[in-house]
Every structure is written in C-alpha cells, then in structure tokens.
Design a protein around this motif. Structure first.
Motif, PDB file in Angstrom:
ATOM      1  N   THR A 199       0.700  -1.233   0.104  1.00 26.60           N
ATOM      2  CA  THR A 199      -0.089  -0.299   0.044  1.00 26.60           C
ATOM      3  C   THR A 199       0.957   1.475   0.172  1.00 26.60           C
ATOM      4  O   THR A 199       0.173   2.291  -0.407  1.00 26.60           O
ATOM      5  N   LEU A 233       2.337   1.947  -3.565  1.00 29.27           N
ATOM      6  CA  LEU A 233       1.322   1.989  -4.221  1.00 29.27           C
ATOM      7  C   LEU A 233       1.118   3.708  -3.865  1.00 29.27           C
ATOM      8  O   LEU A 233       0.516   3.961  -5.217  1.00 29.27           O
ATOM      9  N   ASN A 234       0.859   4.203  -3.338  1.00 31.19           N
ATOM     10  CA  ASN A 234       0.565   5.524  -2.267  1.00 31.19           C
ATOM     11  C   ASN A 234       1.690   5.904  -3.450  1.00 31.19           C
ATOM     12  O   ASN A 234       1.078   7.469  -3.487  1.00 31.19           O
ATOM     13  N   ILE A 256       1.142   6.375  -6.951  1.00 30.45           N
ATOM     14  CA  ILE A 256       0.006   7.250  -6.881  1.00 30.45           C
ATOM     15  C   ILE A 256       0.817   8.632  -7.487  1.00 30.45           C
ATOM     16  O   ILE A 256       0.142   9.559  -8.046  1.00 30.45           O
ATOM     17  N   THR A 257       0.725   9.163  -6.103  1.00 31.25           N
ATOM     18  CA  THR A 257       1.188  10.592  -5.702  1.00 31.25           C
ATOM     19  C   THR A 257       2.562  11.295  -6.362  1.00 31.25           C
ATOM     20  O   THR A 257       2.360  12.124  -7.160  1.00 31.25           O
ATOM     21  N   ALA A 284       1.000  11.678  -9.768  1.00 25.17           N
ATOM     22  CA  ALA A 284       0.045  12.790 -10.110  1.00 25.17           C
ATOM     23  C   ALA A 284       1.068  14.055 -10.281  1.00 25.17           C
ATOM     24  O   ALA A 284       0.671  14.985 -11.167  1.00 25.17           O
ATOM     25  N   LYS A 326       2.505  14.056 -13.761  1.00 26.94           N
ATOM     26  CA  LYS A 326       1.340  14.580 -15.098  1.00 26.94           C
ATOM     27  C   LYS A 326       1.038  15.541 -14.509  1.00 26.94           C
ATOM     28  O   LYS A 326       0.545  16.546 -15.093  1.00 26.94           O
ATOM     29  N   ASN A 383       1.754  18.640 -18.308  1.00 28.77           N
ATOM     30  CA  ASN A 383       0.124  19.127 -17.913  1.00 28.77           C
ATOM     31  C   ASN A 383       1.127  20.831 -18.631  1.00 28.77           C
ATOM     32  O   ASN A 383       0.656  21.322 -19.206  1.00 28.77           O
ATOM     33  N   LEU A 431     -10.280  -5.544  -0.870  1.00 31.09           N
ATOM     34  CA  LEU A 431      -9.460  -4.821  -0.526  1.00 31.09           C
ATOM     35  C   LEU A 431      -8.998  -3.212  -1.033  1.00 31.09           C
ATOM     36  O   LEU A 431      -8.501  -2.374  -0.603  1.00 31.09           O
ATOM     37  N   VAL A 448      -9.858  -0.842   2.198  1.00 31.09           N
ATOM     38  CA  VAL A 448      -7.760  -0.454   2.113  1.00 31.09           C
ATOM     39  C   VAL A 448      -7.512   0.372   1.162  1.00 31.09           C
ATOM     40  O   VAL A 448      -7.007   1.226   1.479  1.00 31.09           O
ATOM     41  N   TRP A 449      -7.348  -0.056   0.227  1.00 30.75           N
ATOM     42  CA  TRP A 449      -6.420   1.066  -0.771  1.00 30.75           C
ATOM     43  C   TRP A 449      -7.225   2.213  -0.669  1.00 30.75           C
ATOM     44  O   TRP A 449      -5.973   3.933  -0.845  1.00 30.75           O
ATOM     45  N   GLN A 463      -6.557   3.989   2.528  1.00 32.67           N
ATOM     46  CA  GLN A 463      -4.610   4.149   2.272  1.00 32.67           C
ATOM     47  C   GLN A 463      -3.989   5.152   1.966  1.00 32.67           C
ATOM     48  O   GLN A 463      -2.581   5.141   1.816  1.00 32.67           O
ATOM     49  N   THR A 464      -4.267   4.856   0.900  1.00 28.08           N
ATOM     50  CA  THR A 464      -3.509   6.162  -0.463  1.00 28.08           C
ATOM     51  C   THR A 464      -4.598   7.598  -0.566  1.00 28.08           C
ATOM     52  O   THR A 464      -5.964   7.372  -0.564  1.00 28.08           O
ATOM     53  N   ASP A 465      -3.748   8.557  -1.592  1.00 33.79           N
ATOM     54  CA  ASP A 465      -4.206  10.145  -1.953  1.00 33.79           C
ATOM     55  C   ASP A 465      -4.534   9.483  -3.575  1.00 33.79           C
ATOM     56  O   ASP A 465      -4.553  10.165  -4.619  1.00 33.79           O
ATOM     57  N   ALA A 466      -5.551   8.858  -3.963  1.00 37.23           N
ATOM     58  CA  ALA A 466      -5.920   7.967  -5.374  1.00 37.23           C
ATOM     59  C   ALA A 466      -6.598   8.724  -5.938  1.00 37.23           C
ATOM     60  O   ALA A 466      -6.940   9.191  -7.327  1.00 37.23           O
ATOM     61  N   ILE A 481      -5.944  12.098  -5.953  1.00 36.76           N
ATOM     62  CA  ILE A 481      -5.798  13.388  -6.765  1.00 36.76           C
ATOM     63  C   ILE A 481      -5.546  13.304  -7.989  1.00 36.76           C
ATOM     64  O   ILE A 481      -5.657  13.606  -8.605  1.00 36.76           O
ATOM     65  N   LEU A 482      -5.605  11.268  -8.256  1.00 33.73           N
ATOM     66  CA  LEU A 482      -5.308  11.408  -9.530  1.00 33.73           C
ATOM     67  C   LEU A 482      -6.378  11.683 -10.753  1.00 33.73           C
ATOM     68  O   LEU A 482      -6.310  12.756 -11.877  1.00 33.73           O
ATOM     69  N   VAL A 495      -5.690  15.547 -11.963  1.00 36.96           N
ATOM     70  CA  VAL A 495      -4.588  15.892 -12.881  1.00 36.96           C
ATOM     71  C   VAL A 495      -5.066  15.631 -14.198  1.00 36.96           C
ATOM     72  O   VAL A 495      -4.322  15.747 -14.805  1.00 36.96           O
ATOM     73  N   TYR A 496      -5.996  14.203 -14.039  1.00 36.24           N
ATOM     74  CA  TYR A 496      -6.201  13.720 -15.001  1.00 36.24           C
ATOM     75  C   TYR A 496      -7.921  15.067 -15.724  1.00 36.24           C
ATOM     76  O   TYR A 496      -8.071  14.041 -17.029  1.00 36.24           O
ATOM     77  N   ILE A 526      -7.217   3.317 -15.846  1.00 40.06           N
ATOM     78  CA  ILE A 526      -7.416   3.014 -14.495  1.00 40.06           C
ATOM     79  C   ILE A 526      -7.751   2.300 -13.224  1.00 40.06           C
ATOM     80  O   ILE A 526      -7.135   1.402 -12.684  1.00 40.06           O
TER      81      ILE A 526
END
Lengths: 310, 379
Positions: A244, A247-248, A251-252, A255, A258, A262, B184, B187-188, B191-194, B196-197, B200-201, B208
């Motif tokens: 995790t 993964l984080n 992701i950050t 971002a 990207k 841009n 899962l 959890v993801w 615990q993540t900053d998904a 923000i994607l 930016v997109y 994704i």
C-alpha cells in the motif's frame, strides 16, 4: 621534481600553434575558390594587426579574427615567466577540486552499488512462502537516495535568462519523471515476488512427487494448484502495508509528474496559439457555474409559477 | 532411493496432448473466424430524455403489470449495458417479462468539461430532472427506484432528500457503510490518495480504475480468466459470452474528478452516509427519512462491495417494510449468473408488484370510503 617551466612552455606553444591553425582555417578555403568570392579577397591577416577584412561584408571574419587574436594574447600573457607559477598552482587546484568532487560522487555511487548488490542478492535468497517481510524496498530507496543527493541538485540549479521558465519546467519534468519511474519500477518489482514464491512452492511439490515416483498426469491439476497458491501470495502481498505504501508513492509521484507534464504541454500549446488545458478548464468552470445557476433559477421560476397557478 | 518414473506414460501423454491441441487449434480457428454474435444491450429501447451527456432509456413491456415504472440508476463506473448483456441473461429482459416498465439512466462518457460535477450535481441535477420528467410523462407523483453499486448510493441520497418522490427503493450491491477493512478496495481507498489522480487527469480515467480492479485479484483476473478462454476457445457459445463480458468490462467511462474526490473523502474516508452526516448541496442526507419499502440485495462473495458494506443500511433507515437478500455470488454474478437470473429479477418484480397492488388497493379503498362518506353526507 617536475620542471614546470618547460611543461608550461610546451603547453603554451601547442595552444598557440593550434590557435594559429584555427585562424587560418576559415579564410584559406575562400582563397582557393575560383569564383568571384574566392578572388574578392576573402582572407585576412593572420598576424596580430592587419585589416584586410575590415569591410562590413566580412565582419564575421573580423569578429572571428579578433577573438582568436585576443585568445592568443591572453595565452601569451598567461605563459609569461612571471605568471607561470600562479597558472600552474591554479591548474593544480582546479584539478584537485575536480578529483575531489568526482571522488565524492564515486564514493556515493560505490555505496549505492554495494547496497544494490546486497539487495539484489537478497532477491535470490530463499523467501518464505506467504510472508512478505523480506520484500526489498532498500534497493529502490538507495537509488532514490543517490538521485536525491547526487543528481537532483543539478536539476535544481537556478535557471536564468529569457528562457529560464522553460528550462525550469523541463528540469522539473525530468526530476518528477525520474521519481515516478523509480516508484513504478518498485511497484512492478513487488508484483514479481508472488510468482517467485509460488514457483518455489511448486518446484518443491513436484520434486517430492518425483522422488516418490509420482508423475504429473494431469497438467491441469498442476496449473490449478499453481494458480491457487499464486492467488494466496497475491492476496497477502496486496493486503500488506509495504504494498500500500509503494502504491501510494506511485500514485502521488504519478500525479506530480502528470502535473508538470501538463504544464510543459501547456507551454507548447501556448506557442502554437492552441488553447491550453488550463485555459479550457477555466471556460468549463464558467459553463459549469452558469448551468448550475440556470438550473436553480429555472426551478425557482417553476415554483413561483405553481404558486401563482394555485 | 528415487523411485522409477514411468517414462513411457509421460511420452504417451505428451503425444496425446499434442494431437488434442492440434484438433482444438483447428476448431478454434474456425470459431474465431466465423461470424460471432457478441452484441450487448440488444433489448429494444427508446431514448426519451437527454441532458448533456446523460440519456434516459425507456423499455416498455408487452403488458404492463406494475403500474409504477421503475427507474434504474447505474453506477458511474462501467456501463448500464451489464443489465442487458445478452438475450436470456438479461435483468432488463427478465423484468420486462414480469410486466415492469423500465427507465434506465445512461450516464454516457464524461469529458473534461464534466470534471466539476459533484455528487450533488448528479443527484439534485440529473436524477432529479429525470424523475420529474418521468413523473410528468406518466402523470404520477412517485416512481420506483433501483440503484446499482455507486448508483445505489445516489439512489439512497436522492430518496433521503426527496422521499415524497419514491414509492419503493431497491438497492443492489450498494455500499453504505465504509467503516470496514473487508475488501481490498476499502483498504486502498483509505490508505492512498487516489483522489488526486482525478484532479490531475481532469476526470478519473476509466482505464486506471479498470487496472485497479484487475489488481484486486491478478491471479484470477489477469491470468486464470484468459487461460479459461484458451481452454474453451473452440466453443463458439463460450467465446461469444466471453467477448460480450470483455466488451462490457473494458467499456469504462471516466468518473468526473469532483465526484470521485467526494466519494473517496466523504464516504470511504469519513463514512458519513451511514451515520446520516453526509451533506449534499447544503442538505443533510438523513437516512431516517427513507420510510418507503426498501429491498436490499448484496453478494456474499463480492470482493468490491463486501456484505459488511451493504448489510447495515436497513437498520439505519426509517422504513418498517425492509428486506435484506444475500446471494451466494460476487459483484457481477448477482446480475449475470444463471442462478441469480432465475431469482434476482423475478424477486424484484414480485416485490414491486406486491407493493404496487397493495398501494393501489389501499388507494382504491380510500377512494371508495370517500365516496361512501360523500353519499352518506348527501343522504
């Protein structure tokens, strides 16, 4: 002890003769030409004075000649007996600084390499099934450490001049992409570990079977076992905090990458007179707000109409 | 000492498998190069309403048995075509056969201009306009709503904010309680900053998200699924069904950035919906206001929205007529598996019909009573 005077003289003579050759390089092909250009005096005095190229039309040659002459004068001055000792000391100090700097970088690189070798060696070690404690994060972190300490600072050197903003964006793009790809590679590496663990389990299983004289009669059954074990290993990995975290980070960093990408794209679009993403977003935001306002007003009107009718 | 290995048996097996593979390959070539029927969403419908990218599909049964139409609100992730994947494996077809008139929201494909659309814009904008449109068209005051997954969340929010508009509510695989570490995705997302994607997109890219869904079980979804396909590649029926499912799965519109961010922040991270603390466009979503009959479906083996995320809803709403149904299936199986096909849509239709008729008979009794009173007063 080395004779510095003789050495400096040799260097001085070498540089001077090279400069003289360079000076002759441009005018001479012009002299050999048979057309009007060759015979119209496309040459100038290769000596210290001389003014054959003083015509406006030969100002490039004149500039070139002056630069060469100045350089020769400077070298001659540097080679003068009274300056030789100082020159030698400066060259020695510069060389020393370069060697030291290279030494630091080399030391860091060797440190990184040694850590990387240790880490990658771990990959080949026996890994316990269904445990992900030995996932090696340090190899990737070592690379990032090396990058942050040794390379990132060069990208962060302040940019100057008219194109400074473009340079800054490009440096930032290189910086963010390096960080992003390092996290992405680490993420991909994590996905290889369940396969490695599963294959080990299966190899042990097949070995035991062969030792007992059993043969794999149904490959489908072996595949079913393999996929079941693989699924278990994946589940453990995907639930782990290590995964995790990676993964984080991916992701950050994606971002951030990207975002800079841009901004670089926007700079090119702006040059080509094409509306940029940011400009379009502003327009879209206005449209969005207007639509919302219209929707609210329409509802208010409908309510009022209903009230009136009632 | 090592035991003797029957080499002749191994060689015989290899030879047999070589012959079988060769035959299979020939048949597979014939199947793959033949004309395959892989169309999805083939049940006829009409587009009766459009607003920006959003369309409203209208399916009319041969004989309308349920007087109140059903509005199906699908999620913003993937497409509503899943409810009409193929003939004889179609929730839409099954509901129509039971006499339920259907309206279904097609959210379309959000573009960059849709990035600012919030949950409120979907609920108080698109859904509210669609409900008003249907009610006006059908000259009714209320309709039935069925929500699917994220669309179920929208349905709950709409119903709590506009209870007078909803006669019966059906929620299917709808996450309402996010305070669980089961699954899962939970959890993801925590615990993540998904989110923000999405920013930016401009919108959260469907590809994704799809990659994320595949990574929930890579062994099965990236490897085993295709091994299964290769094993059955000479079976035309299997290939057609497989391609239909592939078409649906990878048809993933982007999700507007603002909605995606809100969904993660307010629901996954803060779990505001189940505690009636979610605020949409300045209004609190009070689950106690959901007083109409509620039918709540979920799958025991759902890895995207596990039962823990669905089961709590009925205990928090104000309704007294409520039912939870848990099928032994996963997130998609509930709509497409043969077993669920026999149980899921028929149960919804029967449940709606029972309440449709009940209400109708209550209304007619009420009318008769009023008439009797009026007559008595006249006499």
């Amino acid at each position: 002890m080395t004779d510095t005077t003789t050495q400096s003289n040799e260097i001085g003579n070498f540089v001077e003769s090279w400069m003289t050759m360079a000076k002759k390089f441009w005018p001479e092909p012009g002299n050999n030409r048979e057309d009007g250009l060759g015979s119209s005096g496309l040459k100038f005095d290769s000596g210290n004075g001389g003014g054959q190229a003083d015509d406006d039309k030969y100002k490039t040659y004149k500039t070139f000649e002056n630069s060469i002459n100045n350089s020769i004068a400077f070298i001659k001055l540097m080679m003068a007996p009274e300056n030789r000792e100082t020159l030698h000391r400066s060259v020695a100090a510069y060389t020393e600084a370069l060697t030291e700097s290279a030494g630091d970088s080399l030391e860091n690189f060797i440190e990184f390499q040694s850590q990387a070798v240790k880490s990658f060696a771990k990959v080949g070690e026996h890994t316990k099934a269904y445990t992900l404690d030995d996932l090696d994060h340090s190899a990737f972190e070592s690379f990032r450490e090396l990058y942050r300490n040794e390379l990132q600072k060069y990208l962060k050197i302040p940019k100057i001049g008219l194109p400074r903003e473009y340079h800054e964006r490009m440096s930032e793009l290189v910086d963010k992409s390096t960080i992003f790809f390092s996290h992405l590679i680490e993420l991909i590496y994590q996905f290889t570990t369940p396969f490695e663990k599963t294959n080990r389990v299966m190899q042990d299983k097949i070995k035991k079977m062969l030792e007992g004289g059993e043969v794999v009669e149904d490959p489908k059954q072996v595949y079913n076992d393999w996929i079941k074990i693989l699924e278990g290993h994946f589940m453990d990995m995907l639930k782990s905090k290590e995964y995790t975290d990676v993964l984080n980070d991916t992701i950050t960093s994606l971002a951030a990458y990207k975002g800079v990408k841009n901004s670089v794209t926007d700079a090119f679009l702006k040059e080509m007179q094409i509306p940029t993403g940011r400009e379009m977003d502003e327009v879209y935001k206005d449209i969005y707000n207007m639509k919302k306002k219209i929707r609210d007003l329409s509802r208010q009107v409908a309510k009022l109409q209903k009230k009136q009718e009632a | 000492m090592n035991a003797k290995i029957p080499v002749d048996l191994i060689l015989r097996n290899i030879e047999e498998s070589r012959k079988t593979t060769r035959k299979k390959l020939r048949r597979a070539t014939a199947v793959l190069t033949s004309k395959l029927d892989t169309d999805i969403s083939t049940t006829p419908y009409r587009i009766v309403y459009e607003e920006d990218r959003v369309k409203l599909k209208h399916y009319r049964p041969e004989q309308v048995k349920c007087q109140t139409p059903l509005l199906i609100i699908y999620a913003l992730i993937n497409r509503e075509t899943m409810l009409d994947l193929q003939p004889r494996r179609s929730v839409v077809e099954s509901l129509l056969a039971q006499g339920v008139e259907i309206y279904m929201v097609d959210w379309g494909y959000p573009t960059r201009k849709d990035q600012y659309l919030t949950i409120g814009d979907h609920v108080n904008g698109f859904i509210a306009n669609i409900v008003d449109f249907i009610c006006k068209e059908k000259k009714i005051e209320q309709l039935n709503i069925m929500g699917i997954c994220m669309g179920g969340v929208f349905s709950i929010i709409y119903t709590a904010l506009n209870p007078h508009r909803v006669k019966n509510l059906v929620t299917t695989v709808t996450p309402s309680n996010f305070d669980t570490d089961k699954g899962l995705l939970n959890v993801w997302m925590k615990q993540t900053d998904a989110q923000i994607l999405g920013d930016v997109y401009a919108n959260m890219p469907g590809d994704i998200m799809n990659l994320g869904f595949l990574l929930l079980n890579p062994a099965r979804l990236i490897i085993d699924k295709y091994v299964g396909f290769i094993q059955n590649i000479d079976d035309k029926n299997y290939v057609e069904n497989f391609i239909r499912m592939e078409k649906w799965i990878f048809d993933s519109p982007d999700v507007p950035a603002a909605t995606f961010r809100e969904f993660i922040d307010e629901l996954y991270k803060k779990n505001l919906l189940i505690d009636s603390k979610l605020v949409i466009d300045g209004e609190r979503v009070d689950l106690q206001k959901i007083t109409m009959p509620v039918l709540n479906f979920y799958g025991r083996f759902d890895h995207l929205v596990p039962p823990e995320m669905c089961g709590l809803l009925t205990s928090r709403i104000g309704s007294s007529d409520k039912e939870d149904i848990c099928f032994d299936t996963g997130h998609i199986g509930i709509y497409v598996s043969s077993k669920c096909q026999r149980e899921f849509a028929p149960k919804i239709a029967a449940w709606l019909l029972a309440r449709d008729n009940k209400n109708e008979s209550l209304q007619s009794e009420e009318k008769h009573g009023q008439k009797r009173q009026a007559l008595q007063a006249l006499l």
